[in-house]
Design an enzyme around this catalytic site. Structure first.
Site, PDB file in Angstrom:
ATOM      1  N   GLU A 129       0.836  -1.206   0.000  1.00 32.74           N
ATOM      2  CA  GLU A 129       0.000   0.000   0.000  1.00 32.74           C
ATOM      3  C   GLU A 129       0.868   1.252   0.000  1.00 32.74           C
ATOM      4  O   GLU A 129       0.458   2.294  -0.506  1.00 32.74           O
ATOM      5  CB  GLU A 129      -0.935   0.010   1.212  1.00 32.74           C
ATOM      6  CG  GLU A 129      -1.990   1.107   1.151  1.00 32.74           C
ATOM      7  CD  GLU A 129      -3.085   0.942   2.182  1.00 32.74           C
ATOM      8  OE1 GLU A 129      -4.194   0.507   1.809  1.00 32.74           O
ATOM      9  OE2 GLU A 129      -2.837   1.241   3.363  1.00 32.74           O
ATOM     10  N   HIS A 144       5.708 -26.528   2.365  1.00 30.74           N
ATOM     11  CA  HIS A 144       4.828 -27.461   1.653  1.00 30.74           C
ATOM     12  C   HIS A 144       3.788 -26.724   0.809  1.00 30.74           C
ATOM     13  O   HIS A 144       2.795 -27.312   0.391  1.00 30.74           O
ATOM     14  CB  HIS A 144       4.154 -28.402   2.649  1.00 30.74           C
ATOM     15  CG  HIS A 144       5.120 -29.324   3.328  1.00 30.74           C
ATOM     16  ND1 HIS A 144       5.612 -30.459   2.716  1.00 30.74           N
ATOM     17  CD2 HIS A 144       5.706 -29.262   4.543  1.00 30.74           C
ATOM     18  CE1 HIS A 144       6.454 -31.068   3.532  1.00 30.74           C
ATOM     19  NE2 HIS A 144       6.537 -30.360   4.645  1.00 30.74           N
ATOM     20  N   LYS A 163     -12.636   2.859  -3.175  1.00 30.10           N
ATOM     21  CA  LYS A 163     -13.665   3.336  -2.244  1.00 30.10           C
ATOM     22  C   LYS A 163     -14.718   4.177  -2.959  1.00 30.10           C
ATOM     23  O   LYS A 163     -15.912   4.062  -2.687  1.00 30.10           O
ATOM     24  CB  LYS A 163     -13.013   4.155  -1.125  1.00 30.10           C
ATOM     25  CG  LYS A 163     -12.202   3.340  -0.139  1.00 30.10           C
ATOM     26  CD  LYS A 163     -11.627   4.251   0.942  1.00 30.10           C
ATOM     27  CE  LYS A 163     -10.833   3.456   1.969  1.00 30.10           C
ATOM     28  NZ  LYS A 163     -10.243   4.351   3.004  1.00 30.10           N
TER      29      LYS A 163
END
Length: 346
Positions: free
Chosen positions: A140, A171, A296
């Site tokens: 960000e 794994h 937003k």
């Protein structure tokens, strides 16, 4: 805020409107809105309005819930650890400055060597949320395509951060790291276990078993395994190519003495300053996030559309075809639940 209003409704439905001032507190920069919400401004914890969310762990936003969870004496140690690295970053010459050196390494890997990702690999389950936090902090902050002056960059900046606790990741994605794409790795190990266990008859303790993997993985990335070594081990010719490891894959290892609140504060601050150093060198603004703001604003349009479609039957308009079709499907198959049908504990 919708969550806050939901909680306020839940409280007032059982205890009355006066309960909000007695049972809710706020962390906010706007005392006027705190009061309008119904919370007593005396019960508001302030912080500076220029503190971004991802950097707010050491402000009231982070310290209040941490203090409620662990108690302030422990959280104060966390803050002391963060401050120690703040001081180190501020006062130490560049050639010995850990965040500066780490930031330079990241810029070298991303912008010069062309490695776009970084794996953060703590060998302790207690840090299982550390990589996602750094993912937000890094991506960000430095996910930018223009300089701080608004000029498009002519090089790659920012990096893709991901990670899992050590043996979980082994794994999951270590195969790619060892024999696929080159991904620089941060290995984080702890010298003293929080829960030491040693079973009688076992070769090593549980923690030694975990740390054996911590020490082995960077070594494997660096040195790899050559076809000559495999042949000396009598590996079948048809498996040589499959078992060859190129090596020369970058990683760094961070070894903490123990996983105390103080050391976790140091670790967090080290990554915060490292990410800031990257932004300084790239010439970008690591402290804005306009990409988040675009999402937003678009969500506000969708919110208004959902409201009009549900309450007035308005058709879905003004979106690209794909989004419009998805919204229509959503509205068709997800009718709102009437308030009186909600469970009493919601």
């Amino acid at each position: 805020m919708l969550n806050a209003r939901t909680l306020r409704t839940w409280i007032t439905s059982a205890l009355g409107s006066e309960a909000v001032a007695k049972h809710m507190v706020a962390v906010s920069t706007n005392l006027k809105l705190v009061k309008e919400f119904g919370i007593d401004p005396q019960n508001a914890f302030a912080f500076w309005d220029w503190v971004g969310g991802r950097y707010s762990v050491c402000s009231a936003v982070g310290v209040l819930p941490l203090s409620l969870q662990y108690g302030f004496p422990i959280v104060s140690k966390f803050l002391e650890g963060a401050r120690s690295v703040d001081n180190h970053f501020h006062t130490t010459p560049f050639e010995k400055n850990i965040p500066v050196l780490l930031g330079l390494l990241s810029v070298w890997n991303v912008s010069f060597l062309g490695y776009p990702a970084r794996a953060i690999l703590p060998y302790t389950q207690a840090l299982e949320k550390f990589a996602p936090h750094i993912q937000q902090l890094s991506m960000e902050s430095n996910g930018k395509g223009v300089s701080i002056d608004g000029v498009p960059l002519n090089f790659e900046a920012g990096e893709i951060d991901f990670g899992e606790p050590g043996t979980n990741g082994q794994h999951s994605f270590y195969q790619l790291i060892h024999q696929g794409r080159v991904i620089p790795c941060d290995f984080i190990g702890i010298i003293k276990s929080q829960q030491p266990i040693y079973l009688q008859g076992e070769v090593v303790s549980n923690h030694d078993e975990l740390m054996s993997n911590f020490f082995a993985q960077p070594d494997a990335l660096a040195c790899g395994k050559t076809p000559e070594e495999l042949r000396s081990e009598k590996v079948s010719d048809h498996l040589i190519a499959h078992k060859t490891f190129s090596g020369n894959r970058p990683s760094l290892s961070i070894l903490l003495p123990s996983l105390t609140a103080y050391n976790v504060g140091q670790l967090l601050a080290m990554y915060e300053h490292r990410i800031a150093v990257q932004g300084f060198i790239w010439g970008i603004n690591s402290f804005d996030q306009w990409g988040v703001e675009l999402g937003k604003s678009l969500a506000s349009r969708v919110r208004a559309q959902l409201n009009m479609s549900r309450t007035e039957g308005k058709p879905v308009e003004g979106f690209n075809h794909s989004t419009a079709m998805l919204i229509k499907r959503y509205l068709k198959e997800n009718a709102p639940i009437p308030v009186d049908l909600l469970p009493s504990n919601v």
